[in-house]
Write a protein that holds these residues in place. Structure first.
Motif, PDB file in Angstrom:
ATOM      1  N   TRP A 237      -3.821  -0.293  -6.240  1.00 53.39           N
ATOM      2  CA  TRP A 237      -3.034  -1.068  -7.207  1.00 53.39           C
ATOM      3  C   TRP A 237      -3.787  -1.213  -8.524  1.00 53.39           C
ATOM      4  O   TRP A 237      -3.209  -1.082  -9.603  1.00 53.39           O
ATOM      5  CB  TRP A 237      -2.720  -2.439  -6.613  1.00 53.39           C
TER       6      TRP A 237
ATOM      7  N   THR B 188       5.645   2.549  -9.624  1.00 55.77           N
ATOM      8  CA  THR B 188       6.509   1.377  -9.608  1.00 55.77           C
ATOM      9  C   THR B 188       6.801   0.990 -11.047  1.00 55.77           C
ATOM     10  O   THR B 188       6.106   1.456 -11.965  1.00 55.77           O
ATOM     11  CB  THR B 188       5.889   0.211  -8.812  1.00 55.77           C
TER      12      THR B 188
ATOM     13  N   ALA C 191       4.234   1.009   0.150  1.00 56.82           N
ATOM     14  CA  ALA C 191       3.970  -0.407   0.404  1.00 56.82           C
ATOM     15  C   ALA C 191       5.107  -1.181  -0.246  1.00 56.82           C
ATOM     16  O   ALA C 191       5.713  -0.717  -1.221  1.00 56.82           O
ATOM     17  CB  ALA C 191       2.639  -0.854  -0.178  1.00 56.82           C
ATOM     18  N   GLN C 192       5.392  -2.344   0.296  1.00 58.17           N
ATOM     19  CA  GLN C 192       6.427  -3.187  -0.304  1.00 58.17           C
ATOM     20  C   GLN C 192       6.276  -4.617   0.220  1.00 58.17           C
ATOM     21  O   GLN C 192       6.039  -4.828   1.411  1.00 58.17           O
ATOM     22  CB  GLN C 192       7.829  -2.670   0.039  1.00 58.17           C
ATOM     23  N   GLY C 193       6.419  -5.562  -0.641  1.00 61.79           N
ATOM     24  CA  GLY C 193       6.431  -6.954  -0.228  1.00 61.79           C
ATOM     25  C   GLY C 193       7.801  -7.347   0.290  1.00 61.79           C
ATOM     26  O   GLY C 193       8.795  -6.637   0.100  1.00 61.79           O
TER      27      GLY C 193
ATOM     28  N   VAL D 239       5.732   0.494 -16.491  1.00 62.47           N
ATOM     29  CA  VAL D 239       5.540   1.485 -15.420  1.00 62.47           C
ATOM     30  C   VAL D 239       4.080   1.445 -14.983  1.00 62.47           C
ATOM     31  O   VAL D 239       3.180   1.349 -15.818  1.00 62.47           O
ATOM     32  CB  VAL D 239       5.903   2.906 -15.902  1.00 62.47           C
ATOM     33  N   ARG D 240       3.871   1.483 -13.674  1.00 59.61           N
ATOM     34  CA  ARG D 240       2.515   1.669 -13.127  1.00 59.61           C
ATOM     35  C   ARG D 240       2.529   2.876 -12.199  1.00 59.61           C
ATOM     36  O   ARG D 240       3.421   3.007 -11.358  1.00 59.61           O
ATOM     37  CB  ARG D 240       2.076   0.448 -12.323  1.00 59.61           C
TER      38      ARG D 240
ATOM     39  N   LYS E 199      -9.440  -3.589  -8.780  1.00 61.27           N
ATOM     40  CA  LYS E 199      -9.860  -4.668  -7.889  1.00 61.27           C
ATOM     41  C   LYS E 199      -9.048  -4.751  -6.603  1.00 61.27           C
ATOM     42  O   LYS E 199      -9.511  -5.290  -5.607  1.00 61.27           O
ATOM     43  CB  LYS E 199      -9.755  -6.002  -8.623  1.00 61.27           C
ATOM     44  N   ILE E 200      -7.825  -4.279  -6.641  1.00 62.45           N
ATOM     45  CA  ILE E 200      -6.903  -4.501  -5.517  1.00 62.45           C
ATOM     46  C   ILE E 200      -6.493  -3.185  -4.894  1.00 62.45           C
ATOM     47  O   ILE E 200      -5.932  -2.316  -5.573  1.00 62.45           O
ATOM     48  CB  ILE E 200      -5.647  -5.262  -5.983  1.00 62.45           C
ATOM     49  N   THR E 201      -6.766  -3.054  -3.603  1.00 65.93           N
ATOM     50  CA  THR E 201      -6.230  -1.935  -2.830  1.00 65.93           C
ATOM     51  C   THR E 201      -5.347  -2.508  -1.727  1.00 65.93           C
ATOM     52  O   THR E 201      -5.802  -3.314  -0.905  1.00 65.93           O
ATOM     53  CB  THR E 201      -7.349  -1.085  -2.215  1.00 65.93           C
ATOM     54  N   LEU E 202      -4.104  -2.116  -1.730  1.00 67.23           N
ATOM     55  CA  LEU E 202      -3.165  -2.577  -0.705  1.00 67.23           C
ATOM     56  C   LEU E 202      -3.180  -1.584   0.450  1.00 67.23           C
ATOM     57  O   LEU E 202      -3.361  -0.381   0.234  1.00 67.23           O
ATOM     58  CB  LEU E 202      -1.748  -2.665  -1.279  1.00 67.23           C
ATOM     59  N   PRO E 203      -2.977  -2.041   1.679  1.00 72.04           N
ATOM     60  CA  PRO E 203      -2.927  -1.091   2.798  1.00 72.04           C
ATOM     61  C   PRO E 203      -1.720  -0.151   2.667  1.00 72.04           C
ATOM     62  O   PRO E 203      -0.681  -0.537   2.140  1.00 72.04           O
ATOM     63  CB  PRO E 203      -2.795  -2.000   4.025  1.00 72.04           C
TER      64      PRO E 203
ATOM     65  N   ILE F  85       6.351   0.582  -4.051  1.00 71.01           N
ATOM     66  CA  ILE F  85       5.494   1.714  -4.417  1.00 71.01           C
ATOM     67  C   ILE F  85       6.230   2.963  -3.957  1.00 71.01           C
ATOM     68  O   ILE F  85       6.186   3.355  -2.787  1.00 71.01           O
ATOM     69  CB  ILE F  85       4.103   1.617  -3.766  1.00 71.01           C
TER      70      ILE F  85
END
Lengths: 332, 332, 332, 332
Positions: B158, B120, B224-226, B146-147, B161-165, B235
């Motif tokens: 992510w 992303t 994944a996307q918000g 960029v990530r 600390k953060i893992t998104l489904p 992503i």
């Protein structure tokens, strides 16, 4: 008779390949055109090929494809989406390509065909004061209505009591996108269905070019139109358009530009309407900065006091506005 | 394991030519695809031809065309407009034409290629909280960033600390317009770059068809996307998409529709955002009226109490929203 | 010297209680005003009470409350929201109430105070080409900048090279809502911060009245302004405003109206900008229908060919547009 | 029975003056309220004065002021603008002032009064799929229609076939602006008519305070509502609202915020709808940056993947959206 002496100092004359001198004269008649186009794109074959500086006389069809002829006609019955707003061209211009600019000096837009030559109508679910395909509502539509009227250079006979001045312009004109084929009903960065009354005899248009040979399309001439083209339909007419076409090398920008004796204008098309205005004004800021020596913030501040904004259409798939400033202020 | 028993009562199973039965299996690999497409239009040749009911496995490229591979990459340097968001297809479906409906049951969207498979970034002048080409402003742009991250079916890493489904979907999918060639960056009545997370495994999409053989395109899968795809970039991942395709004869409507076990949805794309919502809700009113026995005003009133609205994107040339209602309320 | 003979046939002269005859002359000086108002509402006490037909001379403060005096001033440091755009009044008019119309004939707007009398500036997060409190973005703001300049009736000295004509008008003027108190920064159905250059000497304004005695407020005079007030700031000045005020009984409508020798105009304020245009044009259709014998559809069609639209502001909490038609066409 | 253990770790419990402990209990009955308010402003006298931590039980009138009682009623005949959406309050909270935060924990919203307690209707020129006062069109309006229905905690009896779950919330709640008096029909930075279903029992609201004693108003409770409140009218009901009110000192921000067990939300209200979304998301970026250690660009990127957006209303003078993120991701 207008004074055309300013043309010698126009951008087209100063920077165009033809230096303001007219080249050969071409005619693109209805017969020569053959079938019309309903998209602006690179997938068509040229109807005419010319050199920079040449003059072209084009016969255009009206936006209805000529099918509305009587006040008894039903627009809904006669008009077959997406085959609306037929376009002439594309006109290929030798020697032009991506990164260059196509200049079009409009010399004349003359009413063509039998009287009553002017037509306008109410089309259900289309227009500025009704629910539409985009502003999708549940209200019942307005009733259809057609008006036909005599139009010549002396005026538009709206009614027994009202004659509007003949103020013709080209409703739809532009160049091909690089890979898209955009509906002739839509204006965008390539020009297209801008419906902006400033695109009139005497003005010079500047388009950024995206494909080899530029591919100029046009159609949809209007005998008169109010700001916004409120019902979605102007005084539509078949016309004969005369224009000189030239090429400016290495002049690249994002949206169509326009020049008259008095002012320069940038044209933006978008929804909502404020985005059309923002595009137009930002382009003008950038033009003042690139070519006239203004710092961007100073240009922004001066436009806040001296900028002018013309509403072209508020009815097409994108709305169009033209931002302008008098040339006499273009000194930083 | 999800319970797929509802599929027998889906619209696709009940009205599709294949009656829910799977036909032949096809693969459209990157190699077979060859060059990608950057417009949705009728001017391309089919990459694959199938029959109604067939299953197709498609390897998709990511929205960047695979050129962003490291957090040191500059999106501005790597991305070359308009050659963004490469699309696979078109897939021609025998026996379908204008006035019919193309149904797509999404069976799987699986991450493809080497890790870190998810990317992303921040692209200057693109996104929901910055000035853009349309919301044209003078503010300085945000810095590029960029990530890249590990993505698999267990999640999107992510950060430490953060893992998104892992909630994958197809960002861009649709059919060819009749004469337009619409940028793969844009969503519209044909589908396209809707970026709506409901277009996910388990859902069935219904598209109105405009050309012979339908011409299905797809690409741009997201891990994944918000809601809103706020920065303009989800992503992004290369993916393997598995889907069954069918044809419903004589089912004609204006905008894409979607069905899941629980709800039916209509999808609108427009600017400003309220027009996307209006399109989606009006289409749902019309669907409830045409197929479920509701009076239009009653449908409008029921949606006021029970309608749900999902924001797809608020960053693309048109914004996308999906209006839905639970199937259990579809009894008038 | 302008020819004022048309005034005898103005709506104000024909329908107003004073029949065009001037009554007593009042002065509302800065001293008499005392404290200014920052909302348009019914919760204030009148600063002056007059009879229909009276002439009032008002000294107005500039939109900055006079705190910007030098190009070294920081707008952010000096301007204290919500105490911006100070308003004079309210002026109570005997005998007027809900359902009637307050008419204001602007006789003069003269620069007041020491030179340099004109000020303009860039205010961060405010303006038409930047992210704002509503178009809420993450981009860095533009730098602040202040310009002060000599202004008199002969022109606005923008720079050594550029002198703009002195074209003064009242940026903010209107009447009290019935129960709301609306910020003086906002235009709406009551008038307020419309920033529309047509609100100039020679014009007659018509406001629908919502409370007993009408409660007229005004302030924020501009020496010059471009269409849209692009940066959010015109050439701000302290001014002396002279106007005649009258009452038209039983003339009720929804939005402010304006009359000049040549045209009648309706003024709409809303977001997005197309809604301002829609309000203005619909009000004009309704006016043409109510008072000039047009069928609504005919009025809509005529405005499509002869309507004109002026962009007031595209920067305030609501945007303002004025729709007009030449009086000579107001014969159905 | 819901698990309220999370409340101990809520922002209200951690930062509020009452530290989560309930103070005195007050009742604000219809009788005690006396006359209702139709604006949110500082010009009214408190109906009740309380201390931080106190619990208040308020009897609210429905949005129609109780005048719609039968399916034979005509909304047009019964509803008298601007006296719509009557509000209880203002409730003064001792010790609060500008720069502080008012916290409201909603404990219950219970249906009050005789059955059929639920009402909804179609009001001409109001709603999301019709022309309105702002989206001003010429189309004929929809016909009026009223539905009344039994509502209790077990559900909303929409029809013989359809029962919707009872999902009550407060449609209109907020604090007084500093000097404005804003119509109770409008949502804005002060809260007001947000019509956002998340404002429900269990949630904690946080409002920025603009005047001494805060001045909390509320009314307009809904038994059920779809996303967008499409027709402009939910299942309107008289209700008894129970809430605990507290004060957080020195917590200042621009727009209302909301907390539940699972997520935090920011609420924006604006037109066009994308500006409501932009406000909400920018506020969330700023909150994540100020209180949770995120760099603004990282917050923007994470919301692009994990942000959620709820559509409150698309019918009021401003539209409302709520942006949220799960608390479990609020670790930078």
């Amino acid at each position: 008779m207008t004074d055309d002496s300013w043309l010698k100092s126009s951008i087209m004359a100063k920077r165009g390949l033809a230096k303001g001198h007219a080249g050969r004269r071409h005619e693109l008649t209805i017969e020569k055109q053959g079938s019309f186009h309903y998209v602006y794109g690179p997938y068509a074959k040229p109807a005419l090929t010319i050199d920079p500086g040449d003059v072209v006389v084009v016969e255009t069809e009206d936006a209805f494809g000529g099918v509305i002829t009587s006040e008894k006609d039903s627009p809904t019955a006669k008009l077959k989406f997406p085959f609306l707003n037929p376009q002439c061209g594309p006109i290929a211009v030798n020697g032009i390509g991506k990164g260059h600019c196509l200049a079009v000096h409009i010399l004349a837009v003359e009413t063509r065909g039998a009287q009553p030559a002017g037509k306008t109508c109410i089309i259900p679910e289309f227009g500025g004061l009704v629910g539409t395909a985009s502003t999708a509502l549940l209200n019942p539509p307005l009733p259809e209505r057609v008006r036909v009227m005599h139009v010549d250079k002396d005026g538009v006979r709206w009614s027994d009591k009202i004659t509007l001045p003949y103020q013709p312009f080209i409703g739809t004109i532009g160049v091909s996108p690089e890979i898209e084929a955009i509906s002739s009903l839509q204006p965008d960065y390539h020009g297209g269905n801008m419906d902006l009354p400033d695109v009139a005899p005497g003005a010079i248009l500047y388009f950024p070019v995206h494909v080899n040979d530029g591919f100029l399309y046009l159609g949809d001439c209007h005998a008169a139109q109010g700001d916004g083209e409120l019902s979605g339909v102007a005084i539509e007419q078949r016309a004969t358009v005369t224009m000189q076409i030239d090429v400016i090398k290495d002049w690249s920008f994002a949206w169509p530009r326009l020049e008259t004796r008095e002012f320069v204008m940038t044209i933006g098309s978008a929804r909502p309407l404020e985005d059309a205005a923002r595009i137009a004004y930002r382009e003008l800021v950038r033009w003042m900065s690139a070519d006239y020596g203004f710092d961007e913030i100073d240009a922004y501040m001066l436009l806040s006091q001296a900028g002018r904004m013309r509403l072209g259409n508020m009815v097409d798939p994108k709305y169009t506005m033209g931002a302008s400033i008098l040339k006499k202020y273009l000194t930083s």
